[in-house]
Scaffold this motif. Structure first.
Motif, PDB file in Angstrom:
ATOM      1  N   GLY A  24       0.816  -1.213   0.000  1.00 51.19           N
ATOM      2  CA  GLY A  24       0.000   0.000   0.000  1.00 51.19           C
ATOM      3  C   GLY A  24       0.845   1.257   0.000  1.00 51.19           C
ATOM      4  N   LEU A  25       1.929   1.254   0.774  1.00 46.13           N
ATOM      5  CA  LEU A  25       2.833   2.408   0.789  1.00 46.13           C
ATOM      6  C   LEU A  25       3.474   2.624  -0.579  1.00 46.13           C
ATOM      7  N   ILE A  26       3.851   1.547  -1.236  1.00 44.87           N
ATOM      8  CA  ILE A  26       4.431   1.656  -2.576  1.00 44.87           C
ATOM      9  C   ILE A  26       3.396   2.254  -3.533  1.00 44.87           C
ATOM     10  N   ALA A  27       2.154   1.791  -3.438  1.00 40.65           N
ATOM     11  CA  ALA A  27       1.087   2.355  -4.270  1.00 40.65           C
ATOM     12  C   ALA A  27       0.880   3.835  -3.959  1.00 40.65           C
ATOM     13  N   LEU A  28       0.966   4.192  -2.689  1.00 45.92           N
ATOM     14  CA  LEU A  28       0.820   5.595  -2.291  1.00 45.92           C
ATOM     15  C   LEU A  28       1.932   6.442  -2.889  1.00 45.92           C
ATOM     16  N   LEU A  29       3.144   5.950  -2.847  1.00 44.62           N
ATOM     17  CA  LEU A  29       4.271   6.685  -3.409  1.00 44.62           C
ATOM     18  C   LEU A  29       4.183   6.778  -4.928  1.00 44.62           C
ATOM     19  N   TYR A  30       3.595   5.784  -5.557  1.00 46.16           N
ATOM     20  CA  TYR A  30       3.462   5.773  -7.006  1.00 46.16           C
ATOM     21  C   TYR A  30       2.306   6.656  -7.472  1.00 46.16           C
ATOM     22  N   ASP A  31       1.320   6.900  -6.609  1.00 49.24           N
ATOM     23  CA  ASP A  31       0.119   7.645  -6.987  1.00 49.24           C
ATOM     24  C   ASP A  31       0.409   8.996  -7.638  1.00 49.24           C
ATOM     25  N   PRO A  32       1.273   9.836  -7.063  1.00 48.93           N
ATOM     26  CA  PRO A  32       1.551  11.121  -7.733  1.00 48.93           C
ATOM     27  C   PRO A  32       2.236  10.953  -9.090  1.00 48.93           C
ATOM     28  N   VAL A  33       2.973   9.878  -9.261  1.00 47.35           N
ATOM     29  CA  VAL A  33       3.658   9.631 -10.534  1.00 47.35           C
ATOM     30  C   VAL A  33       2.634   9.376 -11.641  1.00 47.35           C
ATOM     31  N   ILE A  34       1.540   8.701 -11.293  1.00 46.34           N
ATOM     32  CA  ILE A  34       0.489   8.434 -12.282  1.00 46.34           C
ATOM     33  C   ILE A  34      -0.029   9.751 -12.850  1.00 46.34           C
ATOM     34  N   GLY A  35      -0.149  10.752 -12.002  1.00 50.80           N
ATOM     35  CA  GLY A  35      -0.644  12.042 -12.455  1.00 50.80           C
ATOM     36  C   GLY A  35       0.261  12.713 -13.467  1.00 50.80           C
ATOM     37  N   ALA A  43      -6.934   1.443 -17.799  1.00 51.16           N
ATOM     38  CA  ALA A  43      -8.178   1.132 -18.506  1.00 51.16           C
ATOM     39  C   ALA A  43      -9.080   2.366 -18.469  1.00 51.16           C
ATOM     40  N   PRO A  44      -9.953   2.545 -19.470  1.00 43.19           N
ATOM     41  CA  PRO A  44     -10.813   3.732 -19.516  1.00 43.19           C
ATOM     42  C   PRO A  44     -11.629   3.962 -18.244  1.00 43.19           C
ATOM     43  N   GLU A  45     -12.142   2.877 -17.641  1.00 41.04           N
ATOM     44  CA  GLU A  45     -12.926   3.026 -16.408  1.00 41.04           C
ATOM     45  C   GLU A  45     -12.045   3.568 -15.269  1.00 41.04           C
ATOM     46  N   GLN A  46     -10.815   3.063 -15.198  1.00 42.46           N
ATOM     47  CA  GLN A  46      -9.885   3.523 -14.161  1.00 42.46           C
ATOM     48  C   GLN A  46      -9.458   4.965 -14.418  1.00 42.46           C
ATOM     49  N   GLN A  47      -9.311   5.351 -15.672  1.00 44.32           N
ATOM     50  CA  GLN A  47      -8.973   6.730 -16.000  1.00 44.32           C
ATOM     51  C   GLN A  47     -10.060   7.674 -15.522  1.00 44.32           C
ATOM     52  N   ALA A  48     -11.319   7.282 -15.745  1.00 45.25           N
ATOM     53  CA  ALA A  48     -12.447   8.124 -15.329  1.00 45.25           C
ATOM     54  C   ALA A  48     -12.500   8.266 -13.807  1.00 45.25           C
ATOM     55  N   ILE A  49     -12.273   7.178 -13.117  1.00 46.68           N
ATOM     56  CA  ILE A  49     -12.289   7.222 -11.649  1.00 46.68           C
ATOM     57  C   ILE A  49     -11.144   8.085 -11.141  1.00 46.68           C
ATOM     58  N   TYR A  50      -9.973   7.915 -11.723  1.00 41.54           N
ATOM     59  CA  TYR A  50      -8.807   8.696 -11.304  1.00 41.54           C
ATOM     60  C   TYR A  50      -9.042  10.185 -11.538  1.00 41.54           C
ATOM     61  N   ALA A  51      -9.628  10.532 -12.679  1.00 45.31           N
ATOM     62  CA  ALA A  51      -9.872  11.946 -13.010  1.00 45.31           C
ATOM     63  C   ALA A  51     -10.924  12.575 -12.102  1.00 45.31           C
ATOM     64  N   ALA A  52     -11.903  11.782 -11.660  1.00 45.86           N
ATOM     65  CA  ALA A  52     -12.999  12.318 -10.848  1.00 45.86           C
ATOM     66  C   ALA A  52     -12.683  12.341  -9.352  1.00 45.86           C
ATOM     67  N   ARG A  53     -11.597  11.741  -8.956  1.00 43.75           N
ATOM     68  CA  ARG A  53     -11.270  11.606  -7.526  1.00 43.75           C
ATOM     69  C   ARG A  53     -11.013  12.966  -6.881  1.00 43.75           C
ATOM     70  N   PRO A  54     -11.749  13.262  -5.798  1.00 42.07           N
ATOM     71  CA  PRO A  54     -11.500  14.532  -5.095  1.00 42.07           C
ATOM     72  C   PRO A  54     -10.243  14.448  -4.224  1.00 42.07           C
ATOM     73  N   ALA A  55      -9.738  15.597  -3.825  1.00 45.97           N
ATOM     74  CA  ALA A  55      -8.512  15.654  -3.013  1.00 45.97           C
ATOM     75  C   ALA A  55      -8.672  14.902  -1.695  1.00 45.97           C
ATOM     76  N   ILE A  56      -9.865  14.976  -1.090  1.00 45.91           N
ATOM     77  CA  ILE A  56     -10.068  14.303   0.206  1.00 45.91           C
ATOM     78  C   ILE A  56      -9.846  12.801   0.069  1.00 45.91           C
ATOM     79  N   ALA A  57     -10.104  12.246  -1.095  1.00 44.11           N
ATOM     80  CA  ALA A  57      -9.879  10.817  -1.309  1.00 44.11           C
ATOM     81  C   ALA A  57      -8.386  10.494  -1.245  1.00 44.11           C
ATOM     82  N   PHE A  58      -7.557  11.372  -1.801  1.00 46.21           N
ATOM     83  CA  PHE A  58      -6.112  11.145  -1.724  1.00 46.21           C
ATOM     84  C   PHE A  58      -5.643  11.242  -0.274  1.00 46.21           C
ATOM     85  N   TYR A  59      -6.149  12.231   0.462  1.00 46.68           N
ATOM     86  CA  TYR A  59      -5.753  12.369   1.866  1.00 46.68           C
ATOM     87  C   TYR A  59      -6.238  11.178   2.693  1.00 46.68           C
ATOM     88  N   GLY A  60      -7.398  10.645   2.345  1.00 44.97           N
ATOM     89  CA  GLY A  60      -7.872   9.426   2.999  1.00 44.97           C
ATOM     90  C   GLY A  60      -6.960   8.249   2.709  1.00 44.97           C
TER      91      GLY A  60
END
Length: 139
Positions: A24-35, A43-60
């Motif tokens: 999970g920590l590795i995924a957290l560290l990789y998350d900003p790189v995806i941006g 996948a298109p569904e994952q792209q849509a979810i990633y684009a719609a994610r609010p900031a509070i979700a990242f802090y969570g």
């Protein structure tokens, strides 16, 4: 005062949970790189979810991952504070995912299944911390 030493299954389960949290920590560290451009590889569904994610979700995500990892370390050190860290991790998971339920299109089987897996691991961590406290394996 500690009354007894944890059994072998406690250590094995705690180490497995630590490995899960490090992933999970590795995924957290990789998350900003995806941006930075890798979103197009999802996948298109994952792209849509990633684009719609609010900031509070990242802090969570940060809270859930960091608190969970710290909780497992505290558990391995046999400290009662592990329970509170796991509860904070659960709160982080709720913050991370509450927005998903606002749009049913976000609730794919993959998303729900993976989030259920994470929620199950947090429930297991809480149970393990409560068991350690009950059996006086932690202080």
């Amino acid at each position: 005062m500690l009354m007894s030493r944890p059994l072998g299954w406690f250590w094995l389960l705690a180490i497995a949970l630590l490995a899960w949290n490090v992933i999970g920590l590795i995924a957290l560290l990789y998350d900003p790189v995806i941006g930075l451009g890798d979103v197009s590889k999802l996948a298109p569904e994952q792209q849509a979810i990633y684009a719609a994610r609010p900031a509070i979700a990242f802090y969570g995500f940060v809270l859930a991952t960091v608190a969970g990892t710290a909780g497992v370390i505290a558990l391995l050190l046999r400290r009662h504070v592990a329970l509170w860290l796991f509860i904070a991790s659960a709160v982080g998971l709720v913050l991370q995912n509450a927005w998903l339920f606002g749009d049913p299109a976000n609730l794919t089987a993959e998303v729900l299944g993976f989030q259920a897996l994470i929620a199950g691991s947090i429930a297991l961590e809480i149970w393990l911390a409560l068991t350690a406290k009950k059996r006086r394996w932690s202080r």
